[in-house]
Design a protein around this motif. Structure first.
Motif, PDB file in Angstrom:
ATOM      1  N   GLN A  66       0.838  -1.120  -0.053  1.00  0.00           N
ATOM      2  CA  GLN A  66      -0.068   0.115   0.117  1.00  0.00           C
ATOM      3  C   GLN A  66       0.998   1.327   0.067  1.00  0.00           C
ATOM      4  N   ASP A  67       1.841   1.278   0.849  1.00  0.00           N
ATOM      5  CA  ASP A  67       2.791   2.387   0.755  1.00  0.00           C
ATOM      6  C   ASP A  67       3.432   2.600  -0.515  1.00  0.00           C
ATOM      7  N   ARG A  68       3.827   1.335  -1.284  1.00  0.00           N
ATOM      8  CA  ARG A  68       4.406   1.630  -2.700  1.00  0.00           C
ATOM      9  C   ARG A  68       3.463   1.998  -3.567  1.00  0.00           C
ATOM     10  N   TYR A  69       2.608   1.570  -3.329  1.00  0.00           N
ATOM     11  CA  TYR A  69       1.233   2.130  -4.309  1.00  0.00           C
ATOM     12  C   TYR A  69       0.904   3.588  -4.301  1.00  0.00           C
ATOM     13  N   ASN A  70       0.896   4.065  -2.805  1.00  0.00           N
ATOM     14  CA  ASN A  70       0.736   5.391  -2.590  1.00  0.00           C
ATOM     15  C   ASN A  70       1.676   6.478  -3.052  1.00  0.00           C
ATOM     16  N   GLN A  71       2.968   6.001  -3.089  1.00  0.00           N
ATOM     17  CA  GLN A  71       3.919   6.619  -3.678  1.00  0.00           C
ATOM     18  C   GLN A  71       3.863   6.537  -5.087  1.00  0.00           C
ATOM     19  N   ASP A  72       3.657   5.493  -5.902  1.00  0.00           N
ATOM     20  CA  ASP A  72       3.465   5.305  -7.298  1.00  0.00           C
ATOM     21  C   ASP A  72       2.584   6.418  -7.715  1.00  0.00           C
ATOM     22  N   ARG A  73       1.255   6.588  -7.031  1.00  0.00           N
ATOM     23  CA  ARG A  73       0.063   7.310  -7.327  1.00  0.00           C
ATOM     24  C   ARG A  73       0.524   8.895  -7.018  1.00  0.00           C
ATOM     25  N   HIS A  74       1.052   9.064  -5.997  1.00  0.00           N
ATOM     26  CA  HIS A  74       1.598  10.448  -5.563  1.00  0.00           C
ATOM     27  C   HIS A  74       2.590  11.017  -6.684  1.00  0.00           C
ATOM     28  N   ASP A  75       3.608  10.142  -7.343  1.00  0.00           N
ATOM     29  CA  ASP A  75       4.325  10.373  -8.519  1.00  0.00           C
ATOM     30  C   ASP A  75       3.564  10.514  -9.679  1.00  0.00           C
ATOM     31  N   ARG A  76       2.810   9.945 -10.073  1.00  0.00           N
ATOM     32  CA  ARG A  76       1.931  10.292 -11.224  1.00  0.00           C
ATOM     33  C   ARG A  76       0.990  11.607 -11.139  1.00  0.00           C
ATOM     34  N   GLU A  77       0.421  11.753 -10.057  1.00  0.00           N
ATOM     35  CA  GLU A  77      -0.265  12.850  -9.784  1.00  0.00           C
ATOM     36  C   GLU A  77       0.878  14.099  -9.999  1.00  0.00           C
ATOM     37  N   ARG A  78       1.946  14.181  -9.421  1.00  0.00           N
ATOM     38  CA  ARG A  78       2.720  15.090  -9.416  1.00  0.00           C
ATOM     39  C   ARG A  78       3.334  15.399 -11.097  1.00  0.00           C
ATOM     40  N   GLN A  79       3.512  14.126 -11.722  1.00  0.00           N
ATOM     41  CA  GLN A  79       4.103  14.309 -13.062  1.00  0.00           C
ATOM     42  C   GLN A  79       3.080  14.913 -13.857  1.00  0.00           C
ATOM     43  N   GLU A  80       1.731  14.545 -13.659  1.00  0.00           N
ATOM     44  CA  GLU A  80       0.590  15.127 -14.420  1.00  0.00           C
ATOM     45  C   GLU A  80       0.615  16.426 -14.101  1.00  0.00           C
ATOM     46  N   ASN A  81       0.659  17.124 -13.016  1.00  0.00           N
ATOM     47  CA  ASN A  81       0.499  18.353 -12.708  1.00  0.00           C
ATOM     48  C   ASN A  81       1.723  19.171 -13.138  1.00  0.00           C
ATOM     49  N   GLU A  82       2.732  18.487 -13.314  1.00  0.00           N
ATOM     50  CA  GLU A  82       3.817  19.367 -13.688  1.00  0.00           C
ATOM     51  C   GLU A  82       3.728  19.387 -15.475  1.00  0.00           C
ATOM     52  N   ARG A  83       3.242  18.503 -15.998  1.00  0.00           N
ATOM     53  CA  ARG A  83       3.031  18.646 -17.531  1.00  0.00           C
ATOM     54  C   ARG A  83       1.826  19.495 -17.565  1.00  0.00           C
ATOM     55  N   HIS A  84       0.703  19.430 -16.972  1.00  0.00           N
ATOM     56  CA  HIS A  84      -0.229  20.316 -17.049  1.00  0.00           C
ATOM     57  C   HIS A  84      -0.041  22.087 -17.013  1.00  0.00           C
ATOM     58  N   GLU A  85       0.982  22.184 -16.094  1.00  0.00           N
ATOM     59  CA  GLU A  85       1.503  23.553 -15.892  1.00  0.00           C
ATOM     60  C   GLU A  85       2.168  24.001 -17.048  1.00  0.00           C
ATOM     61  N   ARG A  86       3.024  23.106 -17.704  1.00  0.00           N
ATOM     62  CA  ARG A  86       3.700  23.411 -18.869  1.00  0.00           C
ATOM     63  C   ARG A  86       2.656  23.520 -20.009  1.00  0.00           C
ATOM     64  N   GLU A  87       1.795  22.704 -20.120  1.00  0.00           N
ATOM     65  CA  GLU A  87       0.977  22.697 -21.280  1.00  0.00           C
ATOM     66  C   GLU A  87       0.085  24.056 -21.151  1.00  0.00           C
TER      67      GLU A  87
END
Length: 139
Positions: A74-95
């Protein structure tokens, strides 16, 4: 939604039953330190009790290991989810920033499409969380 409620109720009842069985086992009388005084016919019962205690200890150890593994997953999944959200938010800001070659109208059209894409991606990430929770509940 009904399936989720059914699963919650079933798991709650199972948890209550486990607690009650555990309490009954812990509350059962034990003759600690009196093995030498037991008559020969009780020796078989004592062996059964020892076997039961070993089995219970083994089960508790297995349950603890499973719980630790589930927590790690669960901790690993939460970390992966957090990373995906962060990457998506960074991409969104650039776009969302205006490109040098864009007109005002093109920029607004692209922003609208990007907002829709971003919302869909964030919903997919959230759906993954729900899928993970339901999947781990079925174990």
């Amino acid at each position: 939604m009904k399936n989720i409620m059914k699963k919650i109720m079933i798991y709650a009842l199972i948890g209550i039953m486990q607690v009650s069985v555990g309490t009954a086992v812990l509350a059962s009388p034990r003759d600690a330190g009196q093995e030498d005084q037991a008559p020969p016919q009780d020796q078989g019962q004592q062996n059964d009790q020892d076997k039961h205690d070993r089995d219970r200890h083994s089960q508790e150890k297995h349950d603890q290991e499973r719980h630790d593994q589930e927590k790690h997953d669960q901790d690993r999944y939460n970390q992966d989810r957090h990373d995906r959200e962060r990457q998506e938010n960074e991409r969104h800001e650039r776009e969302m920033r205006r490109h040098d070659h864009e007109s005002e109208r093109e920029w607004h059209d692209r922003q609208e499409r990007e907002n829709q894409r971003h919302d869909n991606t964030m919903r997919e990430i959230a759906a993954g969380v729900i899928g993970y929770i339901l999947g781990s509940a079925n174990k």
